[in-house]
Design a protein around this motif. Structure first.
Motif, PDB file in Angstrom:
ATOM      1  N   LYS A 136      30.394  24.175 -18.834  1.00 36.13           N
ATOM      2  CA  LYS A 136      29.992  23.102 -17.930  1.00 36.13           C
ATOM      3  C   LYS A 136      29.692  21.854 -18.754  1.00 36.13           C
ATOM      4  O   LYS A 136      29.202  21.962 -19.879  1.00 36.13           O
ATOM      5  CB  LYS A 136      28.762  23.582 -17.162  1.00 36.13           C
ATOM      6  CG  LYS A 136      27.824  22.556 -16.703  1.00 36.13           C
ATOM      7  CD  LYS A 136      26.586  23.175 -16.077  1.00 36.13           C
ATOM      8  CE  LYS A 136      25.660  22.085 -15.652  1.00 36.13           C
ATOM      9  NZ  LYS A 136      24.634  22.513 -14.752  1.00 36.13           N
ATOM     10  N   ILE A 137      29.972  20.695 -18.195  1.00 37.48           N
ATOM     11  CA  ILE A 137      29.655  19.444 -18.880  1.00 37.48           C
ATOM     12  C   ILE A 137      28.143  19.216 -18.836  1.00 37.48           C
ATOM     13  O   ILE A 137      27.487  19.547 -17.852  1.00 37.48           O
ATOM     14  CB  ILE A 137      30.442  18.267 -18.267  1.00 37.48           C
ATOM     15  CG1 ILE A 137      30.368  17.047 -19.166  1.00 37.48           C
ATOM     16  CG2 ILE A 137      29.963  17.968 -16.863  1.00 37.48           C
ATOM     17  CD1 ILE A 137      31.367  15.967 -18.833  1.00 37.48           C
ATOM     18  N   THR A 138      27.598  18.671 -19.913  1.00 35.42           N
ATOM     19  CA  THR A 138      26.168  18.356 -19.982  1.00 35.42           C
ATOM     20  C   THR A 138      25.963  16.879 -19.656  1.00 35.42           C
ATOM     21  O   THR A 138      26.934  16.110 -19.617  1.00 35.42           O
ATOM     22  CB  THR A 138      25.613  18.633 -21.395  1.00 35.42           C
ATOM     23  OG1 THR A 138      26.279  17.761 -22.315  1.00 35.42           O
ATOM     24  CG2 THR A 138      25.793  20.086 -21.803  1.00 35.42           C
ATOM     25  N   PRO A 139      24.726  16.441 -19.457  1.00 37.68           N
ATOM     26  CA  PRO A 139      24.493  15.012 -19.257  1.00 37.68           C
ATOM     27  C   PRO A 139      25.006  14.165 -20.430  1.00 37.68           C
ATOM     28  O   PRO A 139      25.541  13.076 -20.229  1.00 37.68           O
ATOM     29  CB  PRO A 139      22.967  14.912 -19.118  1.00 37.68           C
ATOM     30  CG  PRO A 139      22.575  16.231 -18.536  1.00 37.68           C
ATOM     31  CD  PRO A 139      23.512  17.227 -19.196  1.00 37.68           C
ATOM     32  N   ALA A 140      24.881  14.677 -21.649  1.00 40.26           N
ATOM     33  CA  ALA A 140      25.404  13.951 -22.816  1.00 40.26           C
ATOM     34  C   ALA A 140      26.926  13.841 -22.744  1.00 40.26           C
ATOM     35  O   ALA A 140      27.504  12.804 -23.071  1.00 40.26           O
ATOM     36  CB  ALA A 140      24.979  14.645 -24.102  1.00 40.26           C
ATOM     37  N   THR A 196      37.908  17.223 -16.731  1.00 40.71           N
ATOM     38  CA  THR A 196      38.142  18.349 -15.822  1.00 40.71           C
ATOM     39  C   THR A 196      36.824  19.019 -15.470  1.00 40.71           C
ATOM     40  O   THR A 196      36.571  19.351 -14.313  1.00 40.71           O
ATOM     41  CB  THR A 196      39.111  19.363 -16.467  1.00 40.71           C
ATOM     42  OG1 THR A 196      40.336  18.701 -16.770  1.00 40.71           O
ATOM     43  CG2 THR A 196      39.391  20.528 -15.542  1.00 40.71           C
ATOM     44  N   LEU A 197      35.960  19.205 -16.448  1.00 39.26           N
ATOM     45  CA  LEU A 197      34.650  19.801 -16.189  1.00 39.26           C
ATOM     46  C   LEU A 197      33.785  18.877 -15.339  1.00 39.26           C
ATOM     47  O   LEU A 197      33.035  19.336 -14.482  1.00 39.26           O
ATOM     48  CB  LEU A 197      33.943  20.111 -17.509  1.00 39.26           C
ATOM     49  CG  LEU A 197      34.568  21.201 -18.365  1.00 39.26           C
ATOM     50  CD1 LEU A 197      33.832  21.318 -19.692  1.00 39.26           C
ATOM     51  CD2 LEU A 197      34.581  22.521 -17.642  1.00 39.26           C
ATOM     52  N   ASP A 198      33.906  17.576 -15.566  1.00 38.27           N
ATOM     53  CA  ASP A 198      33.130  16.612 -14.789  1.00 38.27           C
ATOM     54  C   ASP A 198      33.496  16.689 -13.308  1.00 38.27           C
ATOM     55  O   ASP A 198      32.633  16.617 -12.439  1.00 38.27           O
ATOM     56  CB  ASP A 198      33.369  15.203 -15.341  1.00 38.27           C
ATOM     57  CG  ASP A 198      32.466  14.171 -14.704  1.00 38.27           C
ATOM     58  OD1 ASP A 198      31.311  14.509 -14.362  1.00 38.27           O
ATOM     59  OD2 ASP A 198      32.904  13.022 -14.552  1.00 38.27           O
ATOM     60  N   ARG A 199      34.772  16.857 -13.020  1.00 33.39           N
ATOM     61  CA  ARG A 199      35.223  16.962 -11.620  1.00 33.39           C
ATOM     62  C   ARG A 199      34.721  18.233 -10.945  1.00 33.39           C
ATOM     63  O   ARG A 199      34.634  18.309  -9.725  1.00 33.39           O
ATOM     64  CB  ARG A 199      36.749  16.906 -11.549  1.00 33.39           C
ATOM     65  CG  ARG A 199      37.332  15.534 -11.834  1.00 33.39           C
ATOM     66  CD  ARG A 199      38.810  15.482 -11.465  1.00 33.39           C
ATOM     67  NE  ARG A 199      39.615  16.465 -12.154  1.00 33.39           N
ATOM     68  CZ  ARG A 199      40.192  16.272 -13.340  1.00 33.39           C
ATOM     69  NH1 ARG A 199      40.027  15.135 -13.968  1.00 33.39           N
ATOM     70  NH2 ARG A 199      40.926  17.215 -13.892  1.00 33.39           N
ATOM     71  N   GLN A 200      34.360  19.228 -11.699  1.00 33.77           N
ATOM     72  CA  GLN A 200      33.933  20.523 -11.163  1.00 33.77           C
ATOM     73  C   GLN A 200      32.408  20.658 -11.061  1.00 33.77           C
ATOM     74  O   GLN A 200      31.909  21.738 -10.771  1.00 33.77           O
ATOM     75  CB  GLN A 200      34.471  21.652 -12.049  1.00 33.77           C
ATOM     76  CG  GLN A 200      35.969  21.687 -12.194  1.00 33.77           C
ATOM     77  CD  GLN A 200      36.658  22.118 -10.932  1.00 33.77           C
ATOM     78  OE1 GLN A 200      36.121  22.884 -10.151  1.00 33.77           O
ATOM     79  NE2 GLN A 200      37.850  21.617 -10.708  1.00 33.77           N
TER      80      GLN A 200
END
Length: 103
Positions: free
Chosen positions: A75-79, A3-7
């Motif tokens: 928020k999603i991080t690169p990891a 969900t965070l990745d989509r945002q």
């Protein structure tokens, strides 16, 4: 985390930039999986501690009482992106998780 990745490109708050999603919005999107916002925050703790997601006030602050209750945006991080796009889909990784979980 998906969900965070989509945002990632969405801006909800000008102070922190793109990709930071309000906890309330995240809760609405994953309501079938979390019974309340407190349960959601408990699920976020290991993700923050492992740097898979970031928050508007940083990843973690050891010793800061009620730190996780103060988080408003995540928020999603690169990891975290790597984890869901590459690692979580590999059979070997899932086999290790299942073994560790049920041992």
């Amino acid at each position: 985390m998906e969900t965070l990745d989509r945002q990632q490109g969405t801006v909800y708050n000008q102070d922190v930039g793109k990709g930071y999603v309000p906890i309330e919005k995240l809760y609405v999107e994953i309501t079938p999986f979390c019974k309340n916002e407190k349960a959601l925050r408990q699920c976020l703790i290991p993700l923050l501690s492992s740097y898979l997601i970031d928050s508007d006030i940083g990843c973690r602050r050891p010793g800061d009482e009620n730190y996780y209750d103060k988080v408003r945006l995540v928020k999603i991080t690169p990891a975290g992106k790597y984890y869901i796009s590459e690692l979580a889909g590999t059979f070997e990784y899932l086999e290790i998780i299942v073994h560790d979980t049920y041992s």
